[in-house]
Design a protein around this motif. Structure first.
Motif, short mmCIF file in Angstrom:
data_model
loop_
_atom_site.label_atom_id
_atom_site.label_comp_id
_atom_site.label_asym_id
_atom_site.label_seq_id
_atom_site.Cartn_x
_atom_site.Cartn_y
_atom_site.Cartn_z
N MET A 21 0.82 -1.22 0.00
CA MET A 21 0.00 0.00 0.00
C MET A 21 0.85 1.27 0.00
SD MET A 21 -3.27 -0.74 -0.02
CE MET A 21 -4.17 0.61 0.70
N ASN A 22 1.89 1.30 0.85
CA ASN A 22 2.64 2.54 1.07
C ASN A 22 4.14 2.42 0.80
OD1 ASN A 22 0.37 4.17 2.17
ND2 ASN A 22 0.36 2.52 3.67
N HIS A 23 4.56 1.32 0.20
CA HIS A 23 5.96 1.12 -0.16
C HIS A 23 6.93 1.22 1.03
CE1 HIS A 23 9.67 1.47 -2.62
NE2 HIS A 23 8.96 0.77 -3.49
N PRO A 24 6.60 0.57 2.16
CA PRO A 24 7.53 0.67 3.30
C PRO A 24 8.69 -0.31 3.12
CG PRO A 24 5.78 -0.82 3.86
CD PRO A 24 5.45 -0.27 2.47
N ASP A 25 9.77 -0.04 3.82
CA ASP A 25 10.83 -1.03 3.92
C ASP A 25 10.30 -2.09 4.88
OD1 ASP A 25 13.04 -2.59 4.50
OD2 ASP A 25 14.41 -0.88 4.62
N LEU A 26 10.04 -3.26 4.39
CA LEU A 26 9.40 -4.31 5.21
C LEU A 26 10.31 -4.82 6.33
CD1 LEU A 26 7.53 -6.19 2.35
CD2 LEU A 26 6.58 -4.59 4.02
N LEU A 27 11.55 -4.37 6.36
CA LEU A 27 12.44 -4.68 7.49
C LEU A 27 12.12 -3.82 8.70
CD1 LEU A 27 15.91 -4.91 5.70
CD2 LEU A 27 14.53 -6.81 6.55
N THR A 28 11.43 -2.71 8.50
CA THR A 28 11.24 -1.72 9.56
C THR A 28 9.85 -1.75 10.19
OG1 THR A 28 10.52 0.03 8.05
CG2 THR A 28 12.90 -0.19 8.42
N ILE A 29 8.98 -2.64 9.74
CA ILE A 29 7.62 -2.70 10.30
C ILE A 29 7.39 -4.09 10.88
CG2 ILE A 29 6.76 -0.92 8.74
CD1 ILE A 29 5.45 -3.10 7.05
N PHE A 61 12.08 -1.94 -2.08
CA PHE A 61 13.51 -1.90 -1.78
C PHE A 61 14.14 -3.29 -1.80
CE2 PHE A 61 11.33 1.43 0.68
CZ PHE A 61 11.76 2.54 -0.03
N GLY A 62 13.40 -4.29 -2.27
CA GLY A 62 13.91 -5.65 -2.32
C GLY A 62 13.98 -6.33 -0.96
N SER A 63 13.41 -5.72 0.06
CA SER A 63 13.52 -6.30 1.40
C SER A 63 12.19 -6.87 1.86
CB SER A 63 14.02 -5.25 2.39
OG SER A 63 13.00 -4.30 2.69
N PRO A 64 12.24 -7.87 2.71
CA PRO A 64 13.39 -8.53 3.32
C PRO A 64 14.25 -9.25 2.28
CG PRO A 64 11.37 -9.09 4.50
CD PRO A 64 10.99 -8.37 3.25
N TYR A 65 15.52 -9.37 2.60
CA TYR A 65 16.48 -9.91 1.65
C TYR A 65 16.64 -11.42 1.74
CZ TYR A 65 17.47 -4.96 1.83
OH TYR A 65 17.34 -3.60 1.82
N ASP A 66 15.96 -12.04 2.69
CA ASP A 66 16.00 -13.50 2.77
C ASP A 66 14.67 -14.03 3.26
OD1 ASP A 66 16.14 -14.15 5.80
OD2 ASP A 66 17.73 -12.66 5.57
N MET A 72 8.36 -12.32 6.24
CA MET A 72 8.07 -13.11 5.04
C MET A 72 6.82 -13.96 5.23
SD MET A 72 10.11 -12.08 2.72
CE MET A 72 9.99 -13.27 1.41
N ALA A 73 6.62 -14.48 6.42
CA ALA A 73 5.41 -15.30 6.68
C ALA A 73 4.16 -14.47 6.41
CB ALA A 73 5.42 -15.82 8.11
N SER A 74 4.16 -13.19 6.81
CA SER A 74 3.00 -12.32 6.62
C SER A 74 2.87 -11.84 5.18
CB SER A 74 3.08 -11.11 7.55
OG SER A 74 3.07 -11.54 8.89
N ILE A 75 3.95 -11.89 4.43
CA ILE A 75 3.88 -11.56 3.00
C ILE A 75 3.21 -12.72 2.27
CG2 ILE A 75 5.26 -11.18 0.91
CD1 ILE A 75 7.33 -9.75 2.83
N PHE A 76 3.59 -13.94 2.63
CA PHE A 76 3.06 -15.11 1.92
C PHE A 76 1.64 -15.47 2.33
CE2 PHE A 76 7.55 -15.94 0.92
CZ PHE A 76 7.42 -16.14 -0.43
#
Length: 172
Positions: A21-29, A61-66, A72-76
């Motif tokens: 929605m807001n293009h956050p760095d997913l490492l920071t939330i 930003f390509g993150s998370p990087y692994d 990643m669980a919440s992305i999938f």
């Protein structure tokens, strides 16, 4: 206007996916915020172009990087506004093309996406990536029952899906 653009893209054969929605760095939330970012887009896509989008998230930003990062669980998989969603794949920001789907290095859930910019064939621009394919690409011989691959990649050849593997020596 965005609804009109999305519908036009689908009608003209483009794939539309998720970029949060807001293009956050997913490492920071946190994971709850990740579900809002990803699930919110899926909800909007389902509203505008129901069933006509791909369940892929281009990672800001390509993150998370692994794949081991907790978000990643919440992305999938997650739930947003009481509606579950499932993502089949993610797109990293990468400097080079991904491995062939026939390579054991290929991971269909964590794909590389190269940057499409021009820098005169340098610094991993689009031309440099295309040039690198001259010695590393898997090619087609027109037979859907074969996989033709660079001889140097024998050790990395993964599952060939019952295709006959045929090595080749790239031209110098």
């Amino acid at each position: 206007y965005n609804e009109k653009i999305l519908k036009w893209l689908v009608e003209h054969g483009y794939d539309v996916g998720n970029h949060t929605m807001n293009h956050p760095d997913l490492l920071t939330i946190d994971q709850a915020q990740t579900e809002q970012e990803v699930g919110g887009v899926y909800e909007k896509l389902e509203e505008i172009i129901p069933g006509k989008y791909v369940p892929i998230v281009a990672l800001p930003f390509g993150s998370p990087y692994d794949l081991e990062h907790p978000n990643m669980a919440s992305i999938f998989q997650g739930t947003f506004n009481g509606k579950p969603y499932t993502t089949k794949s993610t797109l990293q920001v990468a400097w080079e093309a991904d491995a062939s789907p026939y390579s054991n290095a290929f991971n269909p859930t964590f794909l590389k996406r190269i940057r499409a910019y021009d820098n005169n064939g340098e610094n991993f621009d689009i031309q440099m990536n295309f040039d690198r394919l001259n010695t590393s690409r898997y090619i087609s011989d027109g037979d859907p029952d074969t996989i033709v691959y660079p001889e140097s990649e024998q050790a990395s050849l993964g599952e060939t899906y019952e295709k006959k593997p045929i090595p080749y020596t790239p031209a110098e």
